[in-house]
Every structure is written in structure tokens, then in C-alpha cells.
Design an enzyme around this catalytic site. Sequence first.
Site, short mmCIF file in Angstrom:
data_model
loop_
_atom_site.label_atom_id
_atom_site.label_comp_id
_atom_site.label_asym_id
_atom_site.label_seq_id
_atom_site.Cartn_x
_atom_site.Cartn_y
_atom_site.Cartn_z
N ASP A 49 -25.29 100.66 -54.48
CA ASP A 49 -26.60 100.02 -54.56
C ASP A 49 -27.41 100.19 -53.27
O ASP A 49 -28.61 100.45 -53.31
CB ASP A 49 -26.44 98.53 -54.86
CG ASP A 49 -26.14 98.29 -56.34
OD1 ASP A 49 -25.70 99.25 -57.00
OD2 ASP A 49 -26.35 97.17 -56.81
N ASN A 93 -27.61 102.83 -60.96
CA ASN A 93 -27.45 101.58 -61.71
C ASN A 93 -27.68 100.39 -60.79
O ASN A 93 -27.08 99.33 -60.96
CB ASN A 93 -26.03 101.52 -62.32
CG ASN A 93 -25.92 100.47 -63.42
OD1 ASN A 93 -26.93 99.97 -63.90
ND2 ASN A 93 -24.70 100.12 -63.78
N ASP A 317 -18.94 82.12 -59.02
CA ASP A 317 -18.08 83.27 -58.69
C ASP A 317 -16.84 82.83 -57.94
O ASP A 317 -15.71 83.18 -58.29
CB ASP A 317 -18.86 84.30 -57.85
CG ASP A 317 -19.80 85.12 -58.72
OD1 ASP A 317 -19.73 84.97 -59.96
OD2 ASP A 317 -20.59 85.90 -58.17
N GLU A 345 -19.28 89.76 -66.05
CA GLU A 345 -18.72 91.09 -66.30
C GLU A 345 -17.89 91.13 -67.58
O GLU A 345 -17.84 92.10 -68.29
CB GLU A 345 -17.84 91.51 -65.12
CG GLU A 345 -18.59 92.15 -63.97
CD GLU A 345 -19.23 91.14 -63.04
OE1 GLU A 345 -19.38 89.95 -63.41
OE2 GLU A 345 -19.61 91.55 -61.92
N HIS A 389 -14.10 93.03 -61.15
CA HIS A 389 -13.55 93.03 -59.79
C HIS A 389 -12.94 91.70 -59.39
O HIS A 389 -11.91 91.64 -58.73
CB HIS A 389 -14.64 93.43 -58.80
CG HIS A 389 -15.91 92.62 -58.90
ND1 HIS A 389 -16.59 92.19 -57.81
CD2 HIS A 389 -16.59 92.14 -59.97
CE1 HIS A 389 -17.65 91.50 -58.20
NE2 HIS A 389 -17.67 91.46 -59.50
N ARG A 390 -13.58 90.61 -59.81
CA ARG A 390 -13.09 89.30 -59.37
C ARG A 390 -11.75 88.93 -60.02
O ARG A 390 -10.95 88.22 -59.43
CB ARG A 390 -14.12 88.20 -59.64
CG ARG A 390 -15.41 88.47 -58.92
CD ARG A 390 -16.21 87.25 -58.58
NE ARG A 390 -17.45 87.69 -57.94
CZ ARG A 390 -17.54 88.09 -56.69
NH1 ARG A 390 -16.48 88.10 -55.91
NH2 ARG A 390 -18.69 88.51 -56.20
N LYS A 415 -16.50 97.68 -57.01
CA LYS A 415 -17.83 97.14 -57.26
C LYS A 415 -18.38 96.40 -56.02
O LYS A 415 -19.56 96.51 -55.70
CB LYS A 415 -17.78 96.19 -58.46
CG LYS A 415 -19.13 95.63 -58.78
CD LYS A 415 -19.28 95.30 -60.22
CE LYS A 415 -20.76 95.17 -60.52
NZ LYS A 415 -21.13 93.98 -61.18
#
Length: 648
Positions: A49, A93, A317, A345, A389-390, A415
Amino acid sequence: MVFLDLPPMMQAAGSVRLPGSKSISNRVLLLAALADGVTEVRDLLRSDDTERMLEALRLLGVDWQRDDATEVCRVHGVAGAFPVKQAELFLGNAGTAFRPLTAALALSGGSYRLSGVPRMHERPIGDLVDALRQLGANIEYDLTEGFPPLGIAPGEVRPGATVSVRGDVSSQFLTALLMAAPLTGRETVIDVVGELISKPYIEITLALMQRFGVTVQRAGWQRFIVPSGARYRSPGTIHVEGDASSASYFLAAGAIGGGPLRVEGVGRDSIQGDVRFAQALTALGAQVEMGENWIEARAPADGRLKAFDLDLNHIPDAAMTLAVTALFCDGPCHLRNIASWRVKETDRLAAMATELRKVGAEVEEFDDALRVVPPKTLHHAAIDTYDDHRMAMCFSLVTLGGTELRINDPACVNKTFPTYFDAFASIATPVPVIAIDGPSASGKGTVAARVAAALGYHYLDSGALYRLVALAAMRAGIADSDDAAIARLARELPAAFSEDRVTLDGEDVTDAIRTEACSAMASRVAAIGAVREALLDRQRAYRAAPGLVAEGRDMGSVVFPGAQPKVFLTASVEARAERRYKQLKEKGLPANIDSLSRSLRERDERDASRPVAPLRKQAEAHLLETSEMTVDEAVQFVLDLVRPPFEN
Ligand code: DC
């Protein structure tokens, strides 16, 4: 499937430098580009990103240099709208680049085209475009109404406009409008329609705009006013904070695994909502300290984390980390008001419940909550990560319960934190394993058992497992050529070890597995790959705090390749035949020295030449030749490898 096997861990302590926060990184880059003056950006996150944002800024006429050694990025601000008035931007993205750039370019008076990867073209942007059109922007959809790619042409920006934007879909639309508003040069009033979600992210936007000299007035979370004449000015140097959500894994590791564990990059003055995870940990009894730019956690004074019942809406999160931490608490735990997990996600409520159950927890899943009852003992499991990812990062904490764990698809951490598992390995101490390998009747069993007793470690006699399979096969009348049937036996082996007795199906077989016939069969079944595979998990499960001494043929090569130290214990065939002869005689069993030597040679040959896990000294293993040694001397040799001689 690709997976990562994590060893059981005993404790966690040390310090970790966090990667930069993604949300902050891309906001800072855009604000620095629009500002008057040069901004030195420190600790910028390196990720897809941020790379897309930097490329786009370069194309738009913003000069920047990044020093690879210091990781400092110097951005030369253009003091207003972008100087390049025509450009084609490809933004991959990167939502955090696409939305804010759309708003800034729509108010820059040029002609631009913005596109991304196919997935980017499925992510809605209509609410932002509608709001920008109210300001007079000229934006067209290239393919599908409401979605990228977009074409932007010079518009007639209306002075002093009031715009409405929806706040209940993505807070990124409001962030984009707020950051671009100063380009109008006039007062801009932004009204939020619907309940604003993810308020902490808007707080990040407002705090960063303030750092660049623009103060936004607001009335609650419903109306925001960017004053006329607002201009961004470089603050000179700006540090990108470490990612506060990523900090949660390490702080929890410190609370579970003893600590002290310090994360560097976020602290008391953080603008990220997720630093409030530290307060949640305090509610569990963990000891937490904060500095300006660090947070440190350690276990509660009495070592026990307390059960909790918390509303976690403000830290969705980091709350995932608490769900796994619940496994280590002293009673049932409630995680409340986390309905947003369902639309992340993956459906994180369902995923979390499923995976927590795999390690032994009793979990109740509600529409917007979880109740987790910690198990008495944690189970080894293969954790699915759902491209999230988490999930991968928070489940690594299970290993701090002394359990081995498999993480499927571990690369999903790229990510936000590509080096996560390296960082975790740097702060967690695996349960130690001493591997003692060597040929039959070398005396390694006696030595290993004595070393284990001296250290208070667990002891694994892996040969006994192969002997048990052999005995079970002989009793079931299975031929040694029937690999599949023997492997099935190995998988289901109803064996148990207690004190110095071994039972098979409840029957004491301690002596039965030591006969010569059983030894010969054991050597044959041990050459079957599927049998070795079937016994692998069973052997690894012996690795538990405070440590393990494992003896066999492939302890240091296959079963515990990370063992430290590794010992290769051997003796001449003559010495070994002599020892075996004495053992058998002591037990009143028949023995013949010549046939013992012959069968030892045969077994050595077979164990060393088989294609799967052949007996071989590992390069790093210490050679221990015991032909001329007493057992005491051999035991001392191993103990000296583990701890310096003066400590014995
Ligand atoms: O160490 P032992 O004699 O009890 O072992 C019995 C058999 O099992 C021997 O022939 C080798 C085999 N074995 C093995 O292949 N791998 C191990 N880790 C342990 C034993």
C-alpha cells in the site's frame, strides 16, 4: 498445504520494534505531499500500500527520496494542488491510497485516471464520489457505476460548500474528504449521514491533520468544519508510530509468558485506538507500564491471569488477541460487543470459535460475543487461518502454554507484518530438548534416563514405541511386509507409559518388548516410512516444560531438528554385545554373545542404510564413544554440555 510448526514455548521476554502503522503511513505521505515544506518521515511502513502511494505521488510531481540505510523518507511538499495536471495512476489494491488520492485529485484541477487490480474494482467508492460531486468535482466511472476505475476532469469547485457523506459504510470516505478539503481554499462543512463507524480512525486523521497545521472543528461525530484558508505546513520531522494492533500479540505474550516484554514504536501518546488493549490487559491482572514511545507487559504478580468480561467494541482488532489470551485465564471469559468481527477478512467470530475449540477450549458463540472456557490442558492442533493475518498472529500465543502448534498458510501475515514469526521467535523461548541418538544397545537409554532425572526433564524412549508397534504386529499376526496394516497399528497404538512400566491395551509388556524377536521386528517396522510418520506427533507431544531428553535414532535429525544439544552416543559392537548379554542374564533370560553380536551388526546395518531417517551422526552432534566409559562418566558428559561443569 503450506504450514509452519511452532515449538512449545516456556516463556516470553525481550523487546520488539513494531513495523509502522499502515493507516498512519499513507495519511502522512499524502499530507506531506500537499504541505508547504520538506517533511522527513521516519519509520514508514514498507508494504504494498505504501509503495503504491509513493509511486503515485512521484507521477503527480511530488519529489521524495528514501534512504535505504536509515529508512528515512524525505517528501518535498508541493504546497497545495498537485503540479502535474494529467496522469494515469495504477494503485494496485491499496484502498488507503485510492480513496484519499481520489479526493485530492478531484480538487486539483487536472485530468486523471485512477485504476487498480480487479479486486480494487470491486470495492465501492460511490459514497465518496457523490460527496465530491457536491463540492463541484467532475468524476466519471469508467466501467461500473459506483466502482473504480475512475476518470477525473477539472471541475468547478464551489466555494463554501456543505457536503454530506455516509459514515456507516467506511470511515475512509470521511477521511479522504477531510484530508482533501483544504485544497478548496474555502470553509468546507461536512455532514455525516448515519452513525459514524470506526471513530478511532477518524481521530487518527484529525490528529495528523493537526500535526500538519490544520485544525478541524467538529460537533460530536456528526459535523466537521475545515476552516477557510486552511493550509498544510510541514512539521519538519514526523515519526510514524508502530502498529498498535500488532503490538497486542507481544504485550499478550509478556502477560502470558512472564515478560517483561517491551514493544517499541507505540506508547502513551499514541493516536491509535488499539493502544487501549494495554488497559484491557491490566483488567486481567497483567502488569503494564507505558512510556512515551513504548509499552511493556509482564505477568500478574501471582502469575495467574484473571478471567474477564469486557466490552471490546473500541478495539475490535486487538480483541482477537484477548480471545486467545482467554485460554490462559483462571475462569470463563466473555468478549462482548464484537459483531463487527463478522464482516472482517473472514467471519472472525465463527473462525475464532472453531479454532479455539481445536486447542481444547469450550466456546459459546453469540451474534456479537464469545464466551471462552479455558481448557485444563491445551491440545496440539493445526490452526486454519482463513486468509486472515490476525488469526495466524494471535494463535501463535497458544504455544506459550507449552503446546506445539501448526499454523496453516502462515504467509497471510504479509498483509501487515511480514516478519511476524521471526519477531515472535526472537522473544519466545522454546522448551529445551536434548537429543541422544545412537545404535542399539549403546547404553543411550540408561544415559538419557539418568540425564532426564538429573535435570528434572521428561524422558522419551522412542525405540519403545517402535518395539510396541512390532509387538502389536506380531500378536495380530501381521506380516512385516504389510506396510499399510502396520502403519495403521502405529496410528492407533493403545500404549501407555507409567513410571518404568509399559502397557499395551492395558497389559504390562515391559519385558515382552525387549525380547530379541521383538527387537528384530522393531528394526523392520522402523524402516517403514508410514510408521515413522504415524509416530511423529506422538513423539513430539513429549516435549513439555521444563524440558525433554529424547533418545533414539532420529531425535536430532527428524523429530526434534532444533534440539540443543545433540549427542551421538555409540560403542563398539563388542562392548554393546557384552552389555546386552549382562542385562539379559540379570533378568534370567537366555543369551548368547555371538548371536547377540551378529544381530546387533544386522540391526546397525539396517538402521543405517534404510532410506527413511537412517541412523547417522548429525554434523552438529557431539560424539560420545562409551566403549571405555562408565555410565556415570557418560551422564556427566551430557550434563556438561547442558550446563557448565561448575554448576553441577
Ligand atoms: O533403541 P531401541 O533398540 O529400543 O530401538 C528399537 C528399534 O527401533 C531399533 O531397531 C531402531 C528403531 N528406532 C528407530 O528407528 N528410530 C528411533 N528413533 C528409535 C528406534
